[in-house]
Design a protein around this motif. Structure first.
Motif, PDB file in Angstrom:
ATOM      1  N   GLY A 395       0.810  -1.207   0.000  1.00  0.00           N
ATOM      2  CA  GLY A 395       0.000   0.000   0.000  1.00  0.00           C
ATOM      3  C   GLY A 395       0.846   1.261   0.000  1.00  0.00           C
ATOM      4  N   LEU A 396       0.181   2.388  -0.151  1.00  0.00           N
ATOM      5  CA  LEU A 396       0.859   3.678  -0.086  1.00  0.00           C
ATOM      6  C   LEU A 396       1.413   3.897   1.318  1.00  0.00           C
ATOM      7  CD1 LEU A 396      -1.828   5.826  -1.930  1.00  0.00           C
ATOM      8  CD2 LEU A 396       0.375   5.146  -2.861  1.00  0.00           C
ATOM      9  N   SER A 397       2.541   4.534   1.403  1.00  0.00           N
ATOM     10  CA  SER A 397       3.114   4.896   2.700  1.00  0.00           C
ATOM     11  C   SER A 397       3.662   6.313   2.604  1.00  0.00           C
ATOM     12  CB  SER A 397       4.249   3.930   3.077  1.00  0.00           C
ATOM     13  OG  SER A 397       5.360   4.122   2.212  1.00  0.00           O
ATOM     14  N   PRO A 398       3.769   7.014   3.740  1.00  0.00           N
ATOM     15  CA  PRO A 398       4.313   8.373   3.690  1.00  0.00           C
ATOM     16  C   PRO A 398       5.727   8.422   3.109  1.00  0.00           C
ATOM     17  CG  PRO A 398       3.281   7.935   5.819  1.00  0.00           C
ATOM     18  CD  PRO A 398       3.336   6.630   5.087  1.00  0.00           C
ATOM     19  N   GLU A 399       6.504   7.366   3.377  1.00  0.00           N
ATOM     20  CA  GLU A 399       7.879   7.347   2.877  1.00  0.00           C
ATOM     21  C   GLU A 399       7.945   7.084   1.379  1.00  0.00           C
ATOM     22  OE1 GLU A 399       6.757   5.348   5.332  1.00  0.00           O
ATOM     23  OE2 GLU A 399       7.372   6.625   6.994  1.00  0.00           O
ATOM     24  N   MET A 403       1.824   2.485  -5.005  1.00  0.00           N
ATOM     25  CA  MET A 403       1.032   1.275  -4.771  1.00  0.00           C
ATOM     26  C   MET A 403       1.536   0.190  -5.717  1.00  0.00           C
ATOM     27  SD  MET A 403      -3.086   0.676  -5.097  1.00  0.00           S
ATOM     28  CE  MET A 403      -3.457   1.437  -3.528  1.00  0.00           C
ATOM     29  N   ALA A 404       1.826  -0.978  -5.171  1.00  0.00           N
ATOM     30  CA  ALA A 404       2.355  -2.074  -5.984  1.00  0.00           C
ATOM     31  C   ALA A 404       1.594  -3.359  -5.679  1.00  0.00           C
ATOM     32  CB  ALA A 404       3.844  -2.269  -5.712  1.00  0.00           C
ATOM     33  N   HIS A 405       1.278  -4.123  -6.752  1.00  0.00           N
ATOM     34  CA  HIS A 405       0.590  -5.409  -6.619  1.00  0.00           C
ATOM     35  C   HIS A 405       1.418  -6.489  -7.302  1.00  0.00           C
ATOM     36  CE1 HIS A 405      -3.674  -3.502  -6.050  1.00  0.00           C
ATOM     37  NE2 HIS A 405      -2.916  -3.415  -4.988  1.00  0.00           N
ATOM     38  N   VAL A 406       1.442  -7.643  -6.655  1.00  0.00           N
ATOM     39  CA  VAL A 406       2.148  -8.793  -7.223  1.00  0.00           C
ATOM     40  C   VAL A 406       1.100  -9.797  -7.698  1.00  0.00           C
ATOM     41  CG1 VAL A 406       3.862 -10.610  -6.814  1.00  0.00           C
ATOM     42  CG2 VAL A 406       4.048  -8.415  -5.597  1.00  0.00           C
ATOM     43  N   TRP A 407       1.211 -10.236  -8.989  1.00  0.00           N
ATOM     44  CA  TRP A 407       0.203 -11.104  -9.605  1.00  0.00           C
ATOM     45  C   TRP A 407       0.822 -12.410 -10.084  1.00  0.00           C
ATOM     46  CZ3 TRP A 407      -4.884  -9.440  -9.809  1.00  0.00           C
ATOM     47  CH2 TRP A 407      -5.104  -8.075  -9.552  1.00  0.00           C
ATOM     48  N   THR A 465       8.373 -16.616  -3.537  1.00  0.00           N
ATOM     49  CA  THR A 465       7.358 -15.978  -2.681  1.00  0.00           C
ATOM     50  C   THR A 465       7.984 -15.306  -1.467  1.00  0.00           C
ATOM     51  OG1 THR A 465       7.028 -18.076  -1.509  1.00  0.00           O
ATOM     52  CG2 THR A 465       5.530 -17.587  -3.354  1.00  0.00           C
ATOM     53  N   ASP A 466       9.289 -15.129  -1.494  1.00  0.00           N
ATOM     54  CA  ASP A 466       9.964 -14.434  -0.395  1.00  0.00           C
ATOM     55  C   ASP A 466       9.927 -12.936  -0.701  1.00  0.00           C
ATOM     56  OD1 ASP A 466      11.371 -13.850   1.843  1.00  0.00           O
ATOM     57  OD2 ASP A 466      13.324 -14.530   1.069  1.00  0.00           O
ATOM     58  N   TRP A 467       8.757 -12.341  -0.416  1.00  0.00           N
ATOM     59  CA  TRP A 467       8.509 -10.970  -0.880  1.00  0.00           C
ATOM     60  C   TRP A 467       9.416  -9.960  -0.167  1.00  0.00           C
ATOM     61  CZ3 TRP A 467       5.982 -12.538  -4.731  1.00  0.00           C
ATOM     62  CH2 TRP A 467       4.946 -13.468  -4.629  1.00  0.00           C
ATOM     63  N   PRO A 468       9.920  -8.988  -0.918  1.00  0.00           N
ATOM     64  CA  PRO A 468      10.697  -7.909  -0.282  1.00  0.00           C
ATOM     65  C   PRO A 468       9.831  -7.137   0.711  1.00  0.00           C
ATOM     66  CG  PRO A 468      10.954  -7.871  -2.679  1.00  0.00           C
ATOM     67  CD  PRO A 468       9.855  -8.835  -2.379  1.00  0.00           C
ATOM     68  N   VAL A 469      10.483  -6.447   1.638  1.00  0.00           N
ATOM     69  CA  VAL A 469       9.763  -5.674   2.648  1.00  0.00           C
ATOM     70  C   VAL A 469       9.006  -4.520   2.021  1.00  0.00           C
ATOM     71  CG1 VAL A 469      10.036  -4.234   4.724  1.00  0.00           C
ATOM     72  CG2 VAL A 469      11.426  -6.294   4.432  1.00  0.00           C
ATOM     73  N   SER A 470       9.577  -3.911   0.974  1.00  0.00           N
ATOM     74  CA  SER A 470       8.949  -2.777   0.305  1.00  0.00           C
ATOM     75  C   SER A 470       9.146  -2.914  -1.201  1.00  0.00           C
ATOM     76  CB  SER A 470       9.548  -1.458   0.796  1.00  0.00           C
ATOM     77  OG  SER A 470      10.820  -1.245   0.207  1.00  0.00           O
TER      78      SER A 470
END
Length: 852
Positions: A395-399, A403-407, A465-470
């Motif tokens: 989701g969006l963050s102040p930093e 917005m990013a989605h993984v499909w 599936t080891d998703w990055p933190v951001s």
């Protein structure tokens, strides 16, 4: 995405929900019982005025004067009936407002989603939740997607709690992480859940009784009023005791002395003030709701008239919130490729840009910008053979406002990552060469300066599936820019101009590109050239520097929520009364910090609405300007009614006391005071509440927020008005007695003169500015209805012989009747002259103050 089993969105049928609602009762916390007519009557019976009248009735029964006691008892019933009608009217208005402001829930019924009032939810309902929603009932998760819930209301834990769907539908097993509770807030992610407990059976329902006993703090205006009523009540009791003692010493009649003391006390009790505030605030909230504005806190109505700064966002408030994609821009080695709406077929680079832009949106979009992506994609792109599956999202963050989605795409081993966000943020993610970076930002700036909302879109591939933190953990490549247009609302330029004339600064605070913000500001009439400040610049300024900056800046762009809070605090530190609009979860701190927090009704989150004091149902800035106008009108009318109450009690108290001091026949008994009370209460609460606004309402500066309603100048002017009426009517009564008229004839003529002068007081207080034209305006039907009612009651007291005897009246001849009415006419002229003189003095003082 986390799911525990099949959660087919079918839900209960309408028939099942109805049966379950009848079984469990409404989904609402225990609250104070609704005030019935008997409860209101008991409250009225505790009022000092009621008790004084009841005492007078008892004394008349002791004296054996059954006729006078019976009529006074009838008056007492009329006063109770008037109060009962007004209180019930207020209760109905407040009940309607409670229904309108009750939380809504997205529930699946008969296989389709629908919005219902939270109180209509039942066990077994399937509800859908998204970021910013308040959980409407206890439930267990069936499907969750990166769900985080703020449970601080129940646990006191300040950090959000991650939730996962571990219990399948029909399974009795559940854990704390798979359960969500009524009253908590969804701060991230989405979910489907099955309702397990409602109302008093929910976790928060167990403490509902305690919550219901917590009383809201009184507003400053209520505190001022209660203090004033208490002071006048003490003064009235002291004076009435002195009057009773004087009567007993001079007449030697202790029952008569008690009646004289009661009459004096009744004449001085200003109980109407609390009635004014109750009726005006309830009716004010109702009038605001008629303009599509819901009032969540009564104190806001007071603050509206003092607002000096309106901070508004752009999308949906100044604009229509009807986004459409106007331009697509792709970048190649040969240069930029451009497509604009209406050109028809999309070439491959534009198709890839649009498809990934849509994949970066929600699957069921709510945001107008995301709906624009889906709308164009449905018409311009060929459908995929197999629907992709969303497996992870950021989701969006102040930093990082991205917005990013993984499909998981059919037939592909690698996952597809689609991202959209501010061009400068996407450029940083893609690590573009300096030359291309400058070209992209220059193109984005040119589009933004034409008033368009510009987003950049990027894509990446990822295996495993080891998703990055951001999103910064992916290797993104830039696909291009998407420019969306959102036209300005037609009502905005006029509303902005009206606010500026009223001395209210209008500031735009938006997360958009500065070029877009300035273009929309110019179209709206906001002085965008007066100053522009970016969010990064706000972050670098210390508090003192920010306070200086906000005094001249009118447009703030690329602003993060925490920076919006600092802007509000800086404005408040400068002495401004701030109204702030917001819609997101992160807007809640700034909404709560503002004097007037205003949430968006259609696109706002529950968190924003909970933190706000007003809710704009149509999200329109023009409606906000109307709310300010109405807030000023309500405050003006409270002042008018208060001035009338102060003024009208002076002649009543004076004409009770003067005959005793001069040895004249008494002019008043408790019956006369009761008659006057029947006149005063509806006039101050109904007539003045319905008064139209002053002609210069939106052309004067906002009132000082620290200025008390009952200022010394207002009290002095009101008392002066009352003294004018007292001198005229008292002098008329003394002259009649001096001319040798009978006591009953003089009393009747003087009473007619007092009623006529009271009507003159009503007319004179219709305006605060000494405008003679406003006195005789015919728009207020309640006024003329009340005037005719007063005349009808007075005619009955004069023409009906039994009533005449009870009032101690003798029917005056036409000449005397004309003289009495003439006293009222002279009173009106004197009051208008006094008001005109006071207005001239005030204008002279203001001009002397403003001159160098």
């Amino acid at each position: 995405m986390n799911t525990a089993g099949s959660a087919s969105p079918s839900g209960l049928s309408a028939e099942q929900a109805t049966r379950q609602l009848a079984l469990d009762g409404p989904n609402e916390l225990p609250r104070q019982p609704r005030r019935t007519g008997w409860h209101i009557m008991l409250e009225v019976a505790r009022e000092p005025m009621f008790q004084l009248l009841a005492t007078a009735v008892s004394i008349y029964f002791v004296l054996g004067d059954l006729a006078e006691a019976s009529v006074l008892l009838a008056f007492l019933a009329v006063i109770v009936a008037i109060t009962l009608v007004q209180e019930r009217r207020t209760e109905r208005v407040l009940e309607a407002l409670r229904d309108m402001t009750s939380p809504r829930a997205l529930v699946w019924r008969d296989g389709a989603p629908c919005r219902v009032a939270g109180r209509e939810l039942v066990r077994g309902d399937l509800i859908e939740l998204a970021e910013g929603d308040r959980v409407p009932a206890d439930a267990r998760l069936l499907v969750s997607n990166d769900l985080a819930v703020d449970e601080s209301l129940l646990s006191g834990e300040s950090l959000p709690v991650a939730k996962t769907a571990l219990a399948a539908k029909g399974d009795t097993r559940s854990t704390a992480s798979s359960r969500i509770f009524a009253g908590t807030m969804v701060v991230a992610g989405r979910a489907f859940a099955e309702v397990t407990a409602t109302g008093a059976r929910s976790e928060i329902g167990r403490i509902g009784t305690v919550l219901g006993n917590i009383e809201a703090e009184s507003t400053p205006l209520h505190r001022q009023t209660r203090q004033l009523v208490r002071w006048f009540s003490v003064l009235g009791l002291v004076v009435s005791a002195a009057v009773g003692l004087l009567f007993f010493v001079t007449q030697g009649d202790w029952l008569g002395a008690m009646l004289a003391g009661i009459t004096m006390a009744m004449s001085m009790l200003p109980q109407e003030f609390l009635l004014i505030l109750t009726v005006f605030m309830a009716m004010g909230a109702w009038r605001l709701s008629q303009r599509r504005v819901l009032t969540r806190r009564a104190a806001t109505i007071e603050a509206l008239g003092a607002a000096t700064v309106l901070c508004t966002d752009k999308t949906g408030t100044l604009t229509r919130n009807q986004m459409g994609i106007e331009r697509l821009v792709c970048f190649t080695a040969e240069g930029a490729l451009r497509w604009q709406a209406g050109e028809g077929f999309l070439d491959e680079p534009f198709q890839s840009l649009l498809r990934h832009g849509m994949l970066a949106c929600e699957e069921a979009p709510f945001d107008p910008m995301e709906r624009a992506f889906h709308t164009l994609a449905q018409s311009a792109l060929a459908p995929l053979a197999e629907k992709p599956v969303l497996v992870h999202e950021y989701g969006l963050s102040p930093e990082l406002p991205v917005m990013a989605h993984v499909w998981r795409m059919a037939g592909q081993q690698d996952h597809t990552v689609a991202a959209k966000g501010a061009p400068e943020s996407i450029v940083r993610l893609c690590n573009l060469p300096e030359a291309l970076r400058e070209q992209v930002l220059k193109e984005a700036s040119a589009l933004a300066e034409r008033g368009m909302r510009v987003l950049a879109v990027a894509s990446a591939s990822f295996r495993g599936t080891d998703w990055p933190v951001s999103p910064q953990g992916f290797d993104f490549r830039l696909l291009g820019l998407v420019a969306l247009a959102d036209p300005l609302r037609d009502t905005v330029p006029r509303a902005v101009q009206e606010c500026r004339r009223a001395g209210i600064r209008v500031l735009m605070i938006t997360g958009d590109h500065p070029g877009t913000a300035c273009a929309i500001a110019r179209q709206a009439g906001i002085d965008g050239d007066a100053g522009l400040l970016l969010g990064d610049e706000v972050a670098r300024l210390d508090d003192a520097a920010l306070q200086r900056a906000v005094s001249t800046t009118t447009v703030f762009a690329r602003v993060a929520p925490q920076q919006k809070l600092r802007i509000v605090q800086a404005l408040k530190a400068n002495g401004a009364v701030v109204a702030m609009t917001g819609d997101g979860v992160n807007d809640a701190p700034s909404l709560k910090a503002a004097h007037i927090g205003i949430a968006m009704g259609s696109r706002g989150t529950d968190v924003a609405r909970e933190a706000s004091s007003l809710v704009l149902l149509d999200d329109d800035f023009g409606t906000l300007a109307q709310a300010v106008r109405l807030g000023r009108r309500i405050y003006d009318n409270i002042v008018k009614a208060s001035r009338f109450v102060f003024a009208v009690h002076v002649p009543i108290a004076g004409l009770t006391l003067i005959p005793m001091l001069f040895g004249w026949p008494l002019m008043f008994t408790p019956m006369h005071i009761a008659f006057l009370e029947i006149v005063i209460d509806p006039v101050c609460s109904i007539v003045f509440e319905a008064e139209d606004e002053e002609p210069d309402l939106m052309e004067r500066m906002p009132r000082a927020p620290s200025a008390p309603l009952f200022s010394p100048s207002m009290i002095a002017q009101s008392l002066l008005q009352g003294c004018v009426v007292l001198l005229l009517v008292g002098g008329f009564y003394g002259w009649l007695l001096h001319e040798g008229l009978s006591d009953d004839t003089a009393r009747a003529a003087a009473f007619i003169a007092l009623i006529a002068s009271n009507i003159a007081l009503i007319l004179a207080n219709r305006t605060l500015r000494g405008d003679v034209r406003a006195v005789f305006q015919t728009g207020n039907r309640a006024l003329w209805t009340m005037a005719l009612t007063i005349l009808a009651l007075l005619s009955a007291a004069l023409l009906f012989a039994p009533m005449r005897r009870l009032f101690g009246f003798a029917l005056p001849d036409l000449a005397l009747l004309g003289s009495a009415i003439g006293v009222g006419a002279v009173a009106l002229l004197a009051l208008l002259a006094q008001q005109h003189l006071m207005a001239a003095i005030m204008r002279s003082r203001q001009s002397m103050t403003s001159s160098p």
